[in-house]
Enzyme design. Structure first.
Site, PDB file in Angstrom:
ATOM      1  N   GLU A   8    -104.818  68.936 -34.436  1.00  9.18           N
ATOM      2  CA  GLU A   8    -105.464  70.108 -35.046  1.00  9.18           C
ATOM      3  C   GLU A   8    -105.938  71.079 -33.971  1.00  9.18           C
ATOM      4  O   GLU A   8    -105.863  72.303 -34.126  1.00  9.18           O
ATOM      5  CB  GLU A   8    -106.660  69.677 -35.899  1.00  9.18           C
ATOM      6  CG  GLU A   8    -106.276  68.906 -37.152  1.00  9.18           C
ATOM      7  CD  GLU A   8    -107.485  68.206 -37.762  1.00  9.18           C
ATOM      8  OE1 GLU A   8    -108.375  68.900 -38.262  1.00  9.18           O
ATOM      9  OE2 GLU A   8    -107.543  66.967 -37.720  1.00  9.18           O
TER      10      GLU A   8
ATOM     11  N   TYR B 122    -105.670 101.666 -10.064  1.00  7.60           N
ATOM     12  CA  TYR B 122    -106.610 100.582 -10.328  1.00  7.60           C
ATOM     13  C   TYR B 122    -107.829 101.096 -11.089  1.00  7.60           C
ATOM     14  O   TYR B 122    -108.373 102.150 -10.783  1.00  7.60           O
ATOM     15  CB  TYR B 122    -107.077  99.927  -9.015  1.00  7.60           C
ATOM     16  CG  TYR B 122    -108.134  98.848  -9.264  1.00  7.60           C
ATOM     17  CD1 TYR B 122    -107.752  97.552  -9.577  1.00  7.60           C
ATOM     18  CD2 TYR B 122    -109.494  99.155  -9.258  1.00  7.60           C
ATOM     19  CE1 TYR B 122    -108.705  96.582  -9.864  1.00  7.60           C
ATOM     20  CE2 TYR B 122    -110.450  98.191  -9.540  1.00  7.60           C
ATOM     21  CZ  TYR B 122    -110.043  96.901  -9.841  1.00  7.60           C
ATOM     22  OH  TYR B 122    -110.983  95.945 -10.128  1.00  7.60           O
TER      23      TYR B 122
ATOM     24  N   HIS C 144     -89.107  75.824 -46.982  1.00  2.00           N
ATOM     25  CA  HIS C 144     -90.234  76.150 -47.877  1.00  2.00           C
ATOM     26  C   HIS C 144     -91.150  74.937 -48.070  1.00  2.00           C
ATOM     27  O   HIS C 144     -91.831  74.833 -49.087  1.00  2.00           O
ATOM     28  CB  HIS C 144     -89.740  76.652 -49.240  1.00  2.00           C
ATOM     29  CG  HIS C 144     -88.674  77.690 -49.155  1.00  2.00           C
ATOM     30  ND1 HIS C 144     -88.935  79.043 -49.138  1.00  2.00           N
ATOM     31  CD2 HIS C 144     -87.319  77.583 -49.039  1.00  2.00           C
ATOM     32  CE1 HIS C 144     -87.790  79.726 -49.039  1.00  2.00           C
ATOM     33  NE2 HIS C 144     -86.801  78.845 -48.965  1.00  2.00           N
TER      34      HIS C 144
HETATM   35  N1  ARG Z   1    -113.316  92.049  -8.487  1.00  2.00           N
HETATM   36  C1  ARG Z   1    -112.352  93.106  -8.560  1.00  2.00           C
HETATM   37  C2  ARG Z   1    -111.276  92.782  -9.582  1.00  2.00           C
HETATM   38  O1  ARG Z   1    -111.161  91.677  -9.940  1.00  2.00           O
HETATM   39  C3  ARG Z   1    -111.727  93.312  -7.221  1.00  2.00           C
HETATM   40  C4  ARG Z   1    -111.177  94.671  -6.987  1.00  2.00           C
HETATM   41  C5  ARG Z   1    -112.277  95.644  -6.983  1.00  2.00           C
HETATM   42  N2  ARG Z   1    -111.888  96.893  -6.450  1.00  2.00           N
HETATM   43  C6  ARG Z   1    -112.696  97.942  -6.499  1.00  2.00           C
HETATM   44  N3  ARG Z   1    -112.314  99.019  -5.955  1.00  2.00           N
HETATM   45  N4  ARG Z   1    -113.861  97.867  -7.099  1.00  2.00           N
HETATM   46  O2  ARG Z   1    -110.528  93.629 -10.029  1.00  2.00           O
END
Ligand code: ARG
Length: 464
Positions: free
Chosen positions: A296, A323, A162
């Protein structure tokens, strides 16, 4: 070459209008992902070698790609490579330059590959290298704590709970607590590396590829421990980066706690240490000030890294497989986290040896806080008093000492006996901080002997 033409060369054959300059800037990543150029080229060379091995790319094309890439790498390294925002990212910049240099062979490089598996591969390769460096720096930081702990294995200071004086501890023991933390941080990075070190290439855009690729060959070329087992997962998840950020945030959190202690200890109210001038700055208005700015900022920069962890968690949470362009946003937080952690560790390894310890002030602070009250209670327990009764007797003794403005050790034997007749002349031994710390002589305890043993264990571990 017209800007729009440049872009259309790569993917916009089906588009009828160019994007605006703002959209171009908004969607481009080259300004930051050019940092991946080295690993991008490494990945491309391994991919090309594999395509050649399986009969998809001719020997002549492979040789041209290798020659072209060598030139590009040299240009990037000496700063003469012409990065173009129109080419969006590091991958397309390099590929376009390759094609400009070697013609059709450059256009064949992307066979059986997508930027989706390419970028995932790049980030993993890059992060692996950074993790290896960070592990070394974490070890350096541990060494700097250990070396200072050795000097102060017997230096007594108040231990706090504490932020109130609790019990005497040794400064060496306190420093070795950070070695424990940093050793776990190191282990986390070592473990995280295993999951980073898997090859996404071969996943192509998401579903894999119809070419007779040899993923194991590419993995071996690039030093990966194996391949990602599912193409959809390979291009889409960034959990390896999130895991790294969690480990980095935790490490920064540990360093931040130490930084906070440095700030406290350096304030005149504690006066336990001073830091080397090279880590401090003065005030433009108050001539007497010596501010622990670096400490800091270690504390402050921890917020950045914690934020980066949150950033990637949130980035990922709503993404459907596979993706999504969102993932382009993984890089800046990751890069900044690595930079921040690296710089912090480098600075720390230099700052710790420069800590000047004011052991007299530490010893005086122990005297002021009734730090040996628990020792007195334990003493009375050993003489036969139940612990709760001993606790109460000592509480009354502390109150009396406080009223007189003295420490427990300065009370007379008769006074101490007025709280418990079980006290004998030997009671003063346990009231001394030296006796208190020496008595905590078990694995993990604060006794100087145990601090030296902990130092030895840590050194053996770090050597191994
Ligand atoms: N610059 C993109 C990234 O960092 C690369 C991959 C892009 N792929 C796509 N199908 N647009 O994710």
């Amino acid at each position: 070459m017209q800007q729009d033409d440049k872009r259309s060369k790569t993917w916009s054959g089906r588009f009828t209008e160019p994007v605006s300059d703002l959209v171009k800037r908004y969607t481009a990543s080259v300004n930051f992902d050019k940092r991946l150029a080295d690993v991008d080229i490494q990945g491309s060379l391994a991919h090309a070698k594999m395509l050649n091995k399986v009969g998809v790319l001719s020997d002549a094309d492979l040789a041209a790609i290798q020659k072209g890439m060598a030139e590009i790498l040299a240009n990037i390294r000496n700063g003469t490579f012409d990065w173009s925002l129109d080419l969006e990212d590091v991958h397309m910049n390099i590929e376009a330059r390759l094609t400009a240099l070697i013609g059709d062979a450059g256009k064949r490089l992307h066979t059986g590959r997508s930027r989706n598996d390419q970028v995932a591969t790049d980030v993993r390769l890059w992060l692996r290298g950074e993790i290896d460096q960070l592990i070394g720096l974490l070890q350096d930081a541990q060494h700097s704590f250990i070396d200072l702990a050795e000097v102060h294995a017997g230096t007594i200071m108040p231990g706090f709970t504490h932020l109130q004086v609790a019990q005497p501890v040794t400064f060496g023991h306190h420093l070795m607590a950070y070695v424990e933390m940093l050793s776990r941080d190191e282990a986390r990075l070592v473990d995280c590396r295993k999951r980073v070190n898997r090859l996404p290439l071969g996943a192509a855009a998401l579903a894999g590829t119809s070419y007779p690729i040899d993923r194991e060959f590419v993995a071996a070329e690039l030093g990966f421990d194996g391949v990602c087992g599912n193409s959809l997962d390979a291009v889409s998840d960034r959990d390896f980066a999130i895991e790294f950020l969690a480990a980095a945030a935790l490490t920064m959190t540990h360093l931040s706690r130490f930084a906070e202690e440095l700030v406290l200890w350096m304030s005149p109210s504690f006066g336990f240490i001073t830091l080397a001038d090279r880590f401090c700055t003065g005030s433009s208005i108050m001539p007497q000030k010596k501010n622990p700015d670096v400490a800091e900022l270690i504390r402050g920069k921890t917020g950045r890294v914690d934020g980066h962890l949150m950033n990637l968690l949130v980035l990922m949470k709503g993404q459907p497989l596979t993706y999504n362009k969102d993932n382009q946003e993984d890089k800046e937080p990751l890069f900044d986290a690595v930079d921040t952690l690296r710089d912090t560790l480098v600075i720390l390894a230099d700052m710790v040896p420069g800590i000047h310890v004011k052991s007299a002030a530490m010893a005086a602070a122990v005297q002021k806080g009734f730090a040996t009250a628990t020792d007195l209670a334990d003493y009375l327990v050993k003489k036969g008093l139940p612990f709760r009764d001993a606790h109460e007797a000592v509480a009354r003794a502390v109150k009396a000492a406080e009223t007189q403005g003295v420490d427990l050790a300065q009370l007379s034997l008769a006074e101490i006996q007025s709280f418990s007749p079980l006290a004998g002349a030997d009671v003063f031994e346990v009231l001394k901080p030296e006796g208190s710390v020496a008595s905590r002589n078990h694995v993990g305890g604060t006794a100087p002997e145990q601090v030296r043993a902990a130092i030895e264990r840590a050194r053996v571990r770090l050597a191994g």
